[in-house]
Motif scaffolding. Structure first.
Motif, PDB file in Angstrom:
ATOM      1  N   LEU A  67       0.460  -0.734  -0.250  1.00 53.68           N
ATOM      2  CA  LEU A  67       0.021  -0.108  -0.177  1.00 53.68           C
ATOM      3  C   LEU A  67       1.125   1.338  -0.137  1.00 53.68           C
ATOM      4  O   LEU A  67       0.558   2.050  -0.544  1.00 53.68           O
ATOM      5  CB  LEU A  67      -0.930   0.000   1.538  1.00 53.68           C
ATOM      6  N   SER A  68       1.649   1.258   0.746  1.00 49.29           N
ATOM      7  CA  SER A  68       3.154   2.293   1.039  1.00 49.29           C
ATOM      8  C   SER A  68       3.252   3.134  -0.341  1.00 49.29           C
ATOM      9  O   SER A  68       3.913   3.627  -0.690  1.00 49.29           O
ATOM     10  CB  SER A  68       4.163   2.447   1.778  1.00 49.29           C
ATOM     11  N   THR A  69       3.323   1.523  -2.016  1.00 47.28           N
ATOM     12  CA  THR A  69       3.595   2.259  -3.068  1.00 47.28           C
ATOM     13  C   THR A  69       2.879   3.307  -3.002  1.00 47.28           C
ATOM     14  O   THR A  69       3.183   4.290  -4.519  1.00 47.28           O
ATOM     15  CB  THR A  69       3.225   1.364  -4.072  1.00 47.28           C
ATOM     16  N   LEU A  70       1.500   4.016  -3.271  1.00 46.30           N
ATOM     17  CA  LEU A  70       0.475   4.459  -3.608  1.00 46.30           C
ATOM     18  C   LEU A  70       0.396   5.699  -2.004  1.00 46.30           C
ATOM     19  O   LEU A  70      -0.151   6.076  -2.745  1.00 46.30           O
ATOM     20  CB  LEU A  70      -0.631   4.145  -3.151  1.00 46.30           C
ATOM     21  N   ARG A  71       2.214   5.575  -1.713  1.00 41.62           N
ATOM     22  CA  ARG A  71       2.322   6.597  -0.614  1.00 41.62           C
ATOM     23  C   ARG A  71       1.842   8.775  -1.429  1.00 41.62           C
ATOM     24  O   ARG A  71       1.252   9.635  -0.617  1.00 41.62           O
ATOM     25  CB  ARG A  71       3.431   6.657   0.467  1.00 41.62           C
ATOM     26  N   ASN A  72       2.615   8.434  -2.251  1.00 43.38           N
ATOM     27  CA  ASN A  72       2.637  10.148  -2.850  1.00 43.38           C
ATOM     28  C   ASN A  72       0.874  10.402  -3.526  1.00 43.38           C
ATOM     29  O   ASN A  72       0.578   9.667  -4.279  1.00 43.38           O
ATOM     30  CB  ASN A  72       3.911  10.203  -3.549  1.00 43.38           C
ATOM     31  N   LYS A  73       0.599  11.307  -3.695  1.00 51.07           N
ATOM     32  CA  LYS A  73      -0.694  11.830  -3.986  1.00 51.07           C
ATOM     33  C   LYS A  73      -0.408  11.788  -5.622  1.00 51.07           C
ATOM     34  O   LYS A  73      -1.538  10.869  -6.342  1.00 51.07           O
ATOM     35  CB  LYS A  73      -0.766  13.133  -4.489  1.00 51.07           C
ATOM     36  N   GLU A  74       0.593  11.871  -6.816  1.00 52.60           N
ATOM     37  CA  GLU A  74       0.445  11.409  -7.955  1.00 52.60           C
ATOM     38  C   GLU A  74       0.508   9.492  -7.979  1.00 52.60           C
ATOM     39  O   GLU A  74      -0.851   9.721  -9.155  1.00 52.60           O
ATOM     40  CB  GLU A  74       1.662  11.726  -8.636  1.00 52.60           C
ATOM     41  N   ASP A  75       0.969   9.329  -7.654  1.00 52.18           N
ATOM     42  CA  ASP A  75       0.640   7.633  -7.333  1.00 52.18           C
ATOM     43  C   ASP A  75      -0.791   7.228  -7.127  1.00 52.18           C
ATOM     44  O   ASP A  75      -1.268   6.481  -7.863  1.00 52.18           O
ATOM     45  CB  ASP A  75       1.880   7.006  -6.852  1.00 52.18           C
ATOM     46  N   LEU A  76      -1.474   7.311  -6.283  1.00 51.94           N
ATOM     47  CA  LEU A  76      -2.697   7.500  -5.864  1.00 51.94           C
ATOM     48  C   LEU A  76      -3.223   7.613  -6.511  1.00 51.94           C
ATOM     49  O   LEU A  76      -3.970   6.740  -7.125  1.00 51.94           O
ATOM     50  CB  LEU A  76      -2.778   8.042  -4.869  1.00 51.94           C
ATOM     51  N   ASP A  77      -3.085   8.891  -6.980  1.00 52.77           N
ATOM     52  CA  ASP A  77      -4.330   9.252  -8.630  1.00 52.77           C
ATOM     53  C   ASP A  77      -4.341   8.777 -10.022  1.00 52.77           C
ATOM     54  O   ASP A  77      -5.163   8.696  -9.915  1.00 52.77           O
ATOM     55  CB  ASP A  77      -3.534  10.583  -9.003  1.00 52.77           C
ATOM     56  N   THR A  78      -2.978   8.142  -9.983  1.00 52.17           N
ATOM     57  CA  THR A  78      -3.263   7.436 -11.056  1.00 52.17           C
ATOM     58  C   THR A  78      -3.447   6.406 -11.014  1.00 52.17           C
ATOM     59  O   THR A  78      -4.332   5.724 -12.368  1.00 52.17           O
ATOM     60  CB  THR A  78      -1.468   7.063 -11.221  1.00 52.17           C
ATOM     61  N   PHE A  79      -3.949   5.440  -9.361  1.00 51.75           N
ATOM     62  CA  PHE A  79      -4.171   4.189  -9.188  1.00 51.75           C
ATOM     63  C   PHE A  79      -5.602   3.955  -9.170  1.00 51.75           C
ATOM     64  O   PHE A  79      -6.186   3.945 -10.107  1.00 51.75           O
ATOM     65  CB  PHE A  79      -3.611   3.541  -7.758  1.00 51.75           C
ATOM     66  N   ILE A  80      -6.289   5.314  -9.232  1.00 55.38           N
ATOM     67  CA  ILE A  80      -7.513   5.494  -9.539  1.00 55.38           C
ATOM     68  C   ILE A  80      -8.327   6.058 -10.474  1.00 55.38           C
ATOM     69  O   ILE A  80      -8.738   5.450 -10.944  1.00 55.38           O
ATOM     70  CB  ILE A  80      -7.492   7.411  -7.851  1.00 55.38           C
ATOM     71  N   ASP A  81      -7.190   6.803 -11.474  1.00 60.17           N
ATOM     72  CA  ASP A  81      -8.025   6.674 -12.751  1.00 60.17           C
ATOM     73  C   ASP A  81      -7.563   5.840 -13.445  1.00 60.17           C
ATOM     74  O   ASP A  81      -8.706   5.250 -13.905  1.00 60.17           O
ATOM     75  CB  ASP A  81      -5.920   7.999 -13.466  1.00 60.17           C
ATOM     76  N   ILE A  82      -6.332   4.463 -13.098  1.00 55.65           N
ATOM     77  CA  ILE A  82      -6.474   2.952 -13.964  1.00 55.65           C
ATOM     78  C   ILE A  82      -8.388   2.638 -12.728  1.00 55.65           C
ATOM     79  O   ILE A  82      -8.739   2.132 -13.670  1.00 55.65           O
ATOM     80  CB  ILE A  82      -5.741   2.338 -12.950  1.00 55.65           C
ATOM     81  N   ILE A  83      -8.381   1.864 -11.295  1.00 51.37           N
ATOM     82  CA  ILE A  83      -9.563   1.811 -10.881  1.00 51.37           C
ATOM     83  C   ILE A  83     -10.779   2.568 -11.688  1.00 51.37           C
ATOM     84  O   ILE A  83     -11.787   1.838 -11.839  1.00 51.37           O
ATOM     85  CB  ILE A  83     -10.163   1.613  -9.761  1.00 51.37           C
ATOM     86  N   THR A  84     -11.148   4.161 -12.251  1.00 53.39           N
ATOM     87  CA  THR A  84     -11.779   4.676 -12.857  1.00 53.39           C
ATOM     88  C   THR A  84     -11.786   4.000 -14.108  1.00 53.39           C
ATOM     89  O   THR A  84     -13.286   3.427 -14.850  1.00 53.39           O
ATOM     90  CB  THR A  84     -11.749   5.400 -12.801  1.00 53.39           C
ATOM     91  N   TRP A  85     -11.375   4.036 -14.950  1.00 50.81           N
ATOM     92  CA  TRP A  85     -11.400   3.145 -16.164  1.00 50.81           C
ATOM     93  C   TRP A  85     -11.648   1.591 -16.451  1.00 50.81           C
ATOM     94  O   TRP A  85     -12.695   1.139 -17.223  1.00 50.81           O
ATOM     95  CB  TRP A  85      -9.718   2.457 -16.032  1.00 50.81           C
ATOM     96  N   ALA A  86     -11.517   0.307 -15.117  1.00 51.11           N
ATOM     97  CA  ALA A  86     -11.889  -0.444 -14.870  1.00 51.11           C
ATOM     98  C   ALA A  86     -13.342  -0.242 -14.470  1.00 51.11           C
ATOM     99  O   ALA A  86     -14.158  -1.148 -15.449  1.00 51.11           O
ATOM    100  CB  ALA A  86     -10.882  -1.018 -14.402  1.00 51.11           C
ATOM    101  N   ILE A  87     -13.648  -0.051 -14.014  1.00 51.60           N
ATOM    102  CA  ILE A  87     -15.309   0.441 -13.333  1.00 51.60           C
ATOM    103  C   ILE A  87     -15.907   0.755 -14.880  1.00 51.60           C
ATOM    104  O   ILE A  87     -16.864   0.201 -15.391  1.00 51.60           O
ATOM    105  CB  ILE A  87     -15.410   1.482 -12.848  1.00 51.60           C
ATOM    106  N   GLU A  88     -15.553   1.884 -15.560  1.00 49.09           N
ATOM    107  CA  GLU A  88     -16.168   1.929 -17.227  1.00 49.09           C
ATOM    108  C   GLU A  88     -16.267   1.070 -17.536  1.00 49.09           C
ATOM    109  O   GLU A  88     -16.521   0.422 -19.066  1.00 49.09           O
ATOM    110  CB  GLU A  88     -15.085   3.430 -17.331  1.00 49.09           C
ATOM    111  N   VAL A  89     -15.344  -0.258 -18.213  1.00 49.86           N
ATOM    112  CA  VAL A  89     -15.524  -1.660 -18.997  1.00 49.86           C
ATOM    113  C   VAL A  89     -16.186  -2.273 -17.429  1.00 49.86           C
ATOM    114  O   VAL A  89     -16.864  -3.138 -19.311  1.00 49.86           O
ATOM    115  CB  VAL A  89     -14.160  -2.430 -18.693  1.00 49.86           C
ATOM    116  N   TYR A  90     -16.269  -1.938 -16.811  1.00 48.04           N
ATOM    117  CA  TYR A  90     -17.762  -3.233 -15.799  1.00 48.04           C
ATOM    118  C   TYR A  90     -18.885  -2.280 -16.443  1.00 48.04           C
ATOM    119  O   TYR A  90     -19.664  -3.273 -17.279  1.00 48.04           O
ATOM    120  CB  TYR A  90     -17.253  -3.534 -14.592  1.00 48.04           C
ATOM    121  N   LYS A  91     -18.839  -1.802 -16.588  1.00 46.37           N
ATOM    122  CA  LYS A  91     -20.554  -0.408 -16.985  1.00 46.37           C
ATOM    123  C   LYS A  91     -20.558  -0.385 -18.628  1.00 46.37           C
ATOM    124  O   LYS A  91     -21.902  -0.670 -18.360  1.00 46.37           O
ATOM    125  CB  LYS A  91     -19.961   1.053 -16.138  1.00 46.37           C
ATOM    126  N   GLU A  92     -19.633  -0.935 -19.378  1.00 50.08           N
ATOM    127  CA  GLU A  92     -19.839  -1.112 -20.473  1.00 50.08           C
ATOM    128  C   GLU A  92     -20.085  -3.131 -21.230  1.00 50.08           C
ATOM    129  O   GLU A  92     -21.386  -2.598 -21.486  1.00 50.08           O
ATOM    130  CB  GLU A  92     -18.222  -1.623 -21.456  1.00 50.08           C
TER     131      GLU A  92
END
Length: 95
Positions: A67-92
């Motif tokens: 979890l510490s891999t996402l300790r800086n805001k930029e990496d956490l934001d990127t992770f959230i963007d990737i999960i958001t992408w996956a959610i959009e794939v599910y919704k399709e």
């Protein structure tokens, strides 16, 4: 877990051992993620984050990273963007 009209989807879990476990094994229940290339695309997006090292042959299992891999805001934001992408794939799948 993401609950949609057509089912529930697990994408990742956060555990008390301070690890994020990716649920590649479970996301295959989504028709778009049955394709190994889509799971590889997901994995490649994640491994673009500095500190996430997951081999490509892990797209059928449940690899994890600290979890510490996402300790800086930029990496956490990127992770959230990737999960958001996956959610959009599910919704399709339900459209």
């Amino acid at each position: 877990m993401l609950d949609l009209d057509n089912g529930s989807y697990w994408t990742f879990g956060v555990w008390t051992n301070r690890k994020i476990e990716l649920q590649f094994q479970r996301i295959k229940s989504c028709s778009q993620f049955k394709d190994p290339e889509m799971r590889l695309a997901f994995l490649r997006k994640l491994t673009a984050i500095e500190g996430i090292h997951i081999p490509e042959n892990a797209v059928g299992s449940r690899p994890s990273f600290p979890l510490s891999t996402l300790r800086n805001k930029e990496d956490l934001d990127t992770f959230i963007d990737i999960i958001t992408w996956a959610i959009e794939v599910y919704k399709e799948q339900i459209n």
